[in-house]
Enzyme design. Sequence first.
Site, PDB file in Angstrom:
ATOM      1  N   ASP A   1      13.807  34.942  63.868  1.00 46.39           N
ATOM      2  CA  ASP A   1      12.896  34.168  63.022  1.00 46.39           C
ATOM      3  C   ASP A   1      11.460  34.672  63.173  1.00 46.39           C
ATOM      4  O   ASP A   1      11.091  35.215  64.222  1.00 46.39           O
ATOM      5  CB  ASP A   1      12.994  32.685  63.426  1.00 46.39           C
ATOM      6  CG  ASP A   1      12.482  31.764  62.332  1.00 46.39           C
ATOM      7  OD1 ASP A   1      12.207  32.233  61.205  1.00 46.39           O
ATOM      8  OD2 ASP A   1      12.346  30.565  62.602  1.00 46.39           O
TER       9      ASP A   1
ATOM     10  N   HIS B   1      10.450  41.408  56.829  1.00 49.60           N
ATOM     11  CA  HIS B   1      11.900  41.660  56.961  1.00 49.60           C
ATOM     12  C   HIS B   1      12.148  43.152  57.195  1.00 49.60           C
ATOM     13  O   HIS B   1      12.997  43.528  58.015  1.00 49.60           O
ATOM     14  CB  HIS B   1      12.641  41.192  55.707  1.00 49.60           C
ATOM     15  CG  HIS B   1      12.548  39.718  55.472  1.00 49.60           C
ATOM     16  ND1 HIS B   1      12.727  38.797  56.481  1.00 49.60           N
ATOM     17  CD2 HIS B   1      12.288  38.997  54.350  1.00 49.60           C
ATOM     18  CE1 HIS B   1      12.583  37.574  55.984  1.00 49.60           C
ATOM     19  NE2 HIS B   1      12.306  37.675  54.697  1.00 49.60           N
TER      20      HIS B   1
ATOM     21  N   LEU C   1      29.729  48.301  72.380  1.00 52.96           N
ATOM     22  CA  LEU C   1      29.014  47.055  72.041  1.00 52.96           C
ATOM     23  C   LEU C   1      29.595  46.531  70.737  1.00 52.96           C
ATOM     24  O   LEU C   1      29.772  47.295  69.786  1.00 52.96           O
ATOM     25  CB  LEU C   1      27.513  47.341  71.876  1.00 52.96           C
ATOM     26  CG  LEU C   1      26.656  46.170  71.402  1.00 52.96           C
ATOM     27  CD1 LEU C   1      26.553  45.092  72.484  1.00 52.96           C
ATOM     28  CD2 LEU C   1      25.242  46.631  71.030  1.00 52.96           C
TER      29      LEU C   1
HETATM   30  C1  FPP Z   1      13.898  34.791  59.384  1.00 48.28           C
HETATM   31  O1  FPP Z   1      12.503  34.978  59.245  1.00 48.28           O
HETATM   32  C2  FPP Z   1      14.616  36.032  59.080  1.00 48.28           C
HETATM   33  C3  FPP Z   1      15.541  36.175  58.083  1.00 48.28           C
HETATM   34  C4  FPP Z   1      15.960  35.080  57.197  1.00 48.28           C
HETATM   35  C5  FPP Z   1      16.173  37.465  57.803  1.00 48.28           C
HETATM   36  C6  FPP Z   1      16.453  38.366  58.964  1.00 48.28           C
HETATM   37  C7  FPP Z   1      16.637  39.723  58.454  1.00 48.28           C
HETATM   38  C8  FPP Z   1      16.240  40.857  59.071  1.00 48.28           C
HETATM   39  C9  FPP Z   1      15.677  40.889  60.415  1.00 48.28           C
HETATM   40  C10 FPP Z   1      16.340  42.173  58.374  1.00 48.28           C
HETATM   41  C11 FPP Z   1      17.678  42.645  57.976  1.00 48.28           C
HETATM   42  C12 FPP Z   1      18.709  42.579  59.039  1.00 48.28           C
HETATM   43  C13 FPP Z   1      19.751  43.430  59.141  1.00 48.28           C
HETATM   44  C14 FPP Z   1      20.845  43.094  60.084  1.00 48.28           C
HETATM   45  C15 FPP Z   1      19.838  44.689  58.377  1.00 48.28           C
HETATM   46  P1  FPP Z   1      11.710  34.071  58.227  1.00 48.28           P
HETATM   47  O2  FPP Z   1      11.643  34.765  56.925  1.00 48.28           O
HETATM   48  O3  FPP Z   1      12.322  32.704  58.166  1.00 48.28           O
HETATM   49  O4  FPP Z   1      10.292  34.007  58.879  1.00 48.28           O
HETATM   50  P2  FPP Z   1       9.265  32.779  58.796  1.00 48.28           P
HETATM   51  O5  FPP Z   1       9.903  31.623  59.513  1.00 48.28           O
HETATM   52  O6  FPP Z   1       8.069  33.293  59.525  1.00 48.28           O
HETATM   53  O7  FPP Z   1       9.008  32.491  57.350  1.00 48.28           O
END
Ligand code: FPP
Length: 254
Positions: free
Chosen positions: A24, A41, A135
């Site tokens: 997050d 992201h 892994l």
């Molecule tokens: C939460 O941060 C993150 C996500 C919903 C997406 C996670 C995706 C990645 C790390 C990239 C792609 C992953 C792979 C496995 C290729 P948020 O957007 O909720 O952040 P915020 O709370 O600050 O708004």
Amino acid sequence: MAISSTKDVPNTSATPEHVAIIMDGNGRWASQRFLPRTAGHAKGVQSVRRAVETCGNAGVRYLTLFAFSSENWRRPADEVSLLMRLFVQALEREVSRLQEQGVRLRVVGDLSPFEPKLQELILQAQESTAQNDALHLTIAANYGGRWDILQATRRMLAAHPELAAHPDQLDEQLLSNYLSMAWAPEPDLFIRTGGEQRISNFLIWQLAYTELFFTDCYWPDFGEAELRQAFDWYSTRERRFGRTSAQVYGSAKT
Ligand code: FPP
């Protein structure tokens, strides 16, 4: 058959065998830099790479990452489509690296709403890494813990229709065999970056006895040092699984 932490006392060691992470803070990392959320992201993918490497080096056997929850479809359409593109790119570009590192990739969740190309890439990546064992990397995509329990219940009843007339024959072990990660031990360590302290419908069945580690660090900033810090914290935890402290250290009758 998976060991259930409510029935058995699993063997544990100083290094977690299974680490589950809610990644997050990507959006806030980007906003702080006056960048679009999607840049967070994209940066987050680098942290995924680092986490895989660090876990592999530390002897972690299972790493499970929450990449897209059932609820994330509620996000703006351009953010959802960027996330889908990132998955496609990661699958196209990273599989050879996973092969070199001996990483077996699996994706769990309801994949049916994903576009056919993404579903095909997922199948290919799973097949081509199926022999790896160093892994076990699992990406939870369009995943929700409640969805998982429901799909497990439906599949179990389809396989055992007699249970409807004899519900007393249903036990924890039987149901857990149908969960989407039935092949993995339950997570030892759960990490959530980004400052929130909740589980957000991640592996809700499997996290019953997991040690929970929350950090304010945003996911794009979460590197090897931060992950090792979480492992150090984990190694100080006394995992009792319902027993007393004296029982854990062998100074009391069981
Ligand atoms: C939460 O941060 C993150 C996500 C919903 C997406 C996670 C995706 C990645 C790390 C990239 C792609 C992953 C792979 C496995 C290729 P948020 O957007 O909720 O952040 P915020 O709370 O600050 O708004």
